[in-house]
Design an enzyme around this catalytic site. Sequence first.
Site, PDB file in Angstrom:
ATOM      1  N   ASP A  54      -0.148   5.089   1.126  1.00  0.00           N
ATOM      2  CA  ASP A  54      -0.353   6.068   2.204  1.00  0.00           C
ATOM      3  C   ASP A  54      -0.304   5.406   3.579  1.00  0.00           C
ATOM      4  O   ASP A  54      -1.045   4.455   3.851  1.00  0.00           O
ATOM      5  CB  ASP A  54      -1.683   6.782   2.012  1.00  0.00           C
ATOM      6  CG  ASP A  54      -1.718   7.583   0.715  1.00  0.00           C
ATOM      7  OD1 ASP A  54      -0.751   8.328   0.463  1.00  0.00           O
ATOM      8  OD2 ASP A  54      -2.706   7.455  -0.038  1.00  0.00           O
ATOM      9  N   ASP A 114       0.871  -1.166   0.000  1.00  0.00           N
ATOM     10  CA  ASP A 114       0.000   0.000   0.000  1.00  0.00           C
ATOM     11  C   ASP A 114       0.914   1.224   0.000  1.00  0.00           C
ATOM     12  O   ASP A 114       2.127   1.108   0.261  1.00  0.00           O
ATOM     13  CB  ASP A 114      -0.889  -0.046   1.245  1.00  0.00           C
ATOM     14  CG  ASP A 114      -1.653   1.236   1.469  1.00  0.00           C
ATOM     15  OD1 ASP A 114      -2.354   1.676   0.546  1.00  0.00           O
ATOM     16  OD2 ASP A 114      -1.536   1.806   2.571  1.00  0.00           O
TER      17      ASP A 114
END
Length: 237
Positions: free
Chosen positions: A71, A69
């Site tokens: 953020d 991922d």
Amino acid sequence: MTKTKLLLSTLALAITSTVVSLPAQAEANNINPGVTINQLSHRQPIHWVSVEQIAASLKGKPPMNVGFDVDDTVLFSSPAFFHGKQVFSPNSNDYLKNPKFWDEVSNGWDKFSIPKESARALIEMHLKRGDHIYFITGRPKPSSGHEELTEIIQKDFNIPAKQMSPVMFSGPSHGAKVSYIKDNHIKLYYGDSDGDILDARAAGAQAIRVLRPSNSTNRPMPHNGSLGERVLVNSEY
């Protein structure tokens, strides 16, 4: 003589009253109640792992496709998001629904995002193994189709082009990352949210939780380890 004894008795009584009242007064004025050793030593039953332990678990396995991922997992991007809020909706989170914000944040504003050191250690470990790295973000794809996030991540973490694919924008929908993880044969996926863990598992990949920084603008905070997943120790920064 009698007066002297009376004076001494009165003084002794006054001192005794003062001493007896001190603990109660101190307790009432104490804004730091302290903790017991049991409270200090209490830990939740989470399956913590280190980068070294992950590497050891992969020893002897051929190079694989690994996913991250973006953020709060590899980038502390709250500075970019905070700026976006001030620009588009200072008094609310409506900026998150504004396509113009997503166009801007993925086309340059991540220069203000801070690379996480825990992500750096993970990426370096996987690069040494010869793994190929994918980044899958829940951000919407920029309307222009152009993005600078791939270039920023590659530069921030010094990733050779041959070992990294362009960032994939899945959008925030529930389960949106499943097809990206599955179609790219990703065997191990790292993320900070419950959705990351669940999507990885739904796609048949192993999932490892990365801690979300405590000062992240992304609230509420997840309950790390609540899904029985492994959690990377010291990964909040």
